[in-house]
Design a protein around this motif. Structure first.
Motif, mmCIF file in Angstrom:
data_model
loop_
_atom_site.group_PDB
_atom_site.id
_atom_site.type_symbol
_atom_site.label_atom_id
_atom_site.label_comp_id
_atom_site.label_asym_id
_atom_site.label_seq_id
_atom_site.Cartn_x
_atom_site.Cartn_y
_atom_site.Cartn_z
ATOM 1 N N VAL A 34 -2.072 -6.880 -2.257
ATOM 2 C CA VAL A 34 -1.827 -6.341 -3.779
ATOM 3 C C VAL A 34 -2.125 -7.421 -4.712
ATOM 4 N N LYS A 36 -3.228 -6.267 -7.985
ATOM 5 C CA LYS A 36 -3.307 -5.529 -9.602
ATOM 6 C C LYS A 36 -2.870 -6.452 -10.514
ATOM 7 N N PHE A 82 -4.848 2.087 -6.544
ATOM 8 C CA PHE A 82 -3.513 2.752 -6.331
ATOM 9 C C PHE A 82 -3.313 3.831 -7.563
ATOM 10 N N LYS A 127 -1.792 10.173 -1.814
ATOM 11 C CA LYS A 127 -0.298 9.637 -2.144
ATOM 12 C C LYS A 127 0.641 10.878 -2.112
ATOM 13 N N HIS A 163 5.398 5.828 -2.323
ATOM 14 C CA HIS A 163 5.956 4.474 -2.869
ATOM 15 C C HIS A 163 7.611 4.431 -3.020
ATOM 16 N N SER A 209 7.063 -4.865 -1.140
ATOM 17 C CA SER A 209 7.798 -6.334 -0.551
ATOM 18 C C SER A 209 8.968 -5.935 -0.244
ATOM 19 N N PRO A 225 2.508 -5.697 0.476
ATOM 20 C CA PRO A 225 3.028 -6.655 -0.278
ATOM 21 C C PRO A 225 2.467 -7.031 -1.344
ATOM 22 N N GLY A 226 3.025 -7.315 -2.706
ATOM 23 C CA GLY A 226 2.307 -7.883 -3.772
ATOM 24 C C GLY A 226 3.300 -9.017 -4.088
HETATM 25 C C1 LIG Z 1 2.515 -3.062 -7.253
HETATM 26 C C2 LIG Z 1 2.687 -2.019 -5.821
HETATM 27 C C3 LIG Z 1 2.993 -2.729 -4.822
HETATM 28 C C4 LIG Z 1 3.602 -4.089 -4.312
HETATM 29 O O1 LIG Z 1 4.728 -3.998 -4.819
HETATM 30 P P1 LIG Z 1 5.455 -5.527 -4.524
HETATM 31 O O2 LIG Z 1 6.854 -4.988 -5.053
HETATM 32 O O3 LIG Z 1 5.017 -6.484 -5.632
HETATM 33 O O4 LIG Z 1 5.398 -5.953 -3.192
HETATM 34 C C5 LIG Z 1 3.011 -1.873 -3.523
HETATM 35 N N1 LIG Z 1 2.639 -0.546 -3.710
HETATM 36 C C6 LIG Z 1 2.169 0.128 -4.927
HETATM 37 C C7 LIG Z 1 1.707 1.637 -4.620
HETATM 38 C C8 LIG Z 1 2.114 -0.541 -5.819
HETATM 39 O O5 LIG Z 1 1.768 -0.066 -7.147
#
Ligand SMILES: *Cc1c(COP(=O)(O)O)cnc(C)c1O
Length: 373
Positions: A34, A36, A82, A127, A163, A209, A225-226
């Motif tokens: 991720v 973004k 996303f 989604k 999500h 994450s 994971p972001g």
């Molecule tokens: C930002 C995001 C993530 C990553 O989230 P983290 O908490 O940084 O791992 C994963 N999925 C979606 C849809 C997001 O918008």
């Protein structure tokens, strides 16, 4: 100056891949990296290329414009968007070869129209909203909303995802509820897909994450994971993964002066000295993304010691109390990172001012030069 350690980033990516393979050797899920919000403030171009270099075959960003930045930087891996798609710039999906998320019936129609215009089949991720109540088709209404989309000739369902709203809250029941709703939704999608025109079975992803750390049952085929990539574990969770912080923020002392008891420092004189104090001025302020709430709360490292940030954080400057530290102009100041034996990490800074690490990272300003190594 912000230093972005791309080797640390790649190492984090690989440790996540290895962790997934160790825990689920038969069919390890692969990460969706991720990136973004300008790769959480680290710089999307450099981070995107580095992750691709480390083996990432799917990156995710928030909108079409971010996808265009990644393509312009030379990223060739698949890119998932996303966010909700604004109607105006959907051509970018084709011009930049991006994979959209379809999360509303309106987006489905818009993307279908643009696919017809380009005379190409477009693969997309679907989604499902299982309780976040933000984007996504409601989990309990798919029989009504999905048949038309899944029967579309111009669109090809590649993956289904959801999500989690509370993956970072160990006490939350919603996390489990969302998991159950998602399982049921996956069955519904499968039934509707078979009833429509078939097509290949989509793969599945759900875990950010926190969910990745928390529960292997929601890993499915891919994880997203972001924060972990950037070396930060989402609070309050802990992890034994050997992750390295990617971002460090440093500056230099530009002036040092003594203030007498009763004298104050900065706008509004939020700090006033009770005893003779030595104050260092540091050329970093809220225009650089440093939160104004750090004034009177945060610390920086100077000469290997913690120096409290005093007074209010200005646009371009802040002041630290360096009484007794023998500080001098030119001394290195660590705002995020380590010095001597001590370190200030993103989690600590976020906790100090009552926010989340994400916000700290994303707000590090564009005025700050980023040096990649
Ligand atoms: C930002 C995001 C993530 C990553 O989230 P983290 O908490 O940084 O791992 C994963 N999925 C979606 C849809 C997001 O918008």
């Amino acid at each position: 100056m912000a230093r972005v350690d791309l080797d640390a980033l790649k190492s984090n990516f690989r440790h996540i891949v290895e962790h997934l393979a160790r825990e689920q050797p038969r069919r390890p899920p692969r990460p969706i990296a991720v990136v973004k919000a300008n790769a959480y403030g680290h710089g999307a171009a450099e981070v995107g290329r580095a992750l691709e270099d480390a083996g990432a075959d799917l990156l995710a960003c928030a909108d079409i414009e971010e996808g265009a930045v990644l393509r312009a930087a030379g990223v060739t891996a698949q890119i998932l968007v996303f966010g909700a798609l604004s109607v105006s710039d959907l051509d970018g999906l084709f011009d930049c070869a991006l994979t959209p998320t379809i999360s509303t019936p309106g987006a489905a129609r818009a993307v279908e129209t643009i696919a017809r215009k380009h005379k190409q089949r477009l693969r997309y991720h679907l989604k499902i909203d299982t309780g976040m109540n933000r984007l996504g088709f409601r989990h309990d209404n798919l029989g009504r909303t999905l048949p038309e989309l899944l029967a579309s000739e111009g669109l090809e369902l590649e993956a289904v995802y959801t999500h989690f709203a509370t993956a970072d809250d160990p006490d939350s029941r919603l996390f489990n509820d969302q998991g159950l709703r998602f399982e049921r939704a996956l069955k519904d999608v499968d039934d509707i897909r078979k009833g429509a025109r078939g097509g290949r079975r989509p793969y599945v992803h759900a875990a950010n994450s926190a969910a990745l750390l928390r529960d292997a049952r929601v890993w499915y085929d891919r994880v997203r994971p972001g924060l972990l990539l950037y070396g930060v574990v989402p609070p309050p969770l802990a992890s034994t993964l050997p992750l390295l912080p990617v971002m460090t923020l440093r500056s230099r002392v530009v002036a040092v002066k003594g203030v007498r008891p009763g004298e104050g420092v900065g706008y509004g004189v939020q700090f006033s000295a009770e005893r003779p104090a030595t104050i260092a001025t540091i050329p970093a302020g809220y225009a650089d993304g440093l939160d104004a709430r750090l004034g009177g709360r945060g610390v920086v490292l100077i000469r290997g010691r913690r120096a409290p940030i005093v007074g209010s954080v200005s646009m371009d400057m802040l002041a630290a109390d360096v009484t007794g530290l023998d500080a001098a102009p030119g001394d290195e100041v660590v705002i995020l990172g380590s010095q001597g034996g001590d370190r200030i990490d993103v989690r600590e800074m976020a906790a100090t001012i009552g926010t989340i690490p994400y916000e700290i990272l994303c707000r590090i300003g564009t005025r700050i030069e980023r040096v990649y190594s």
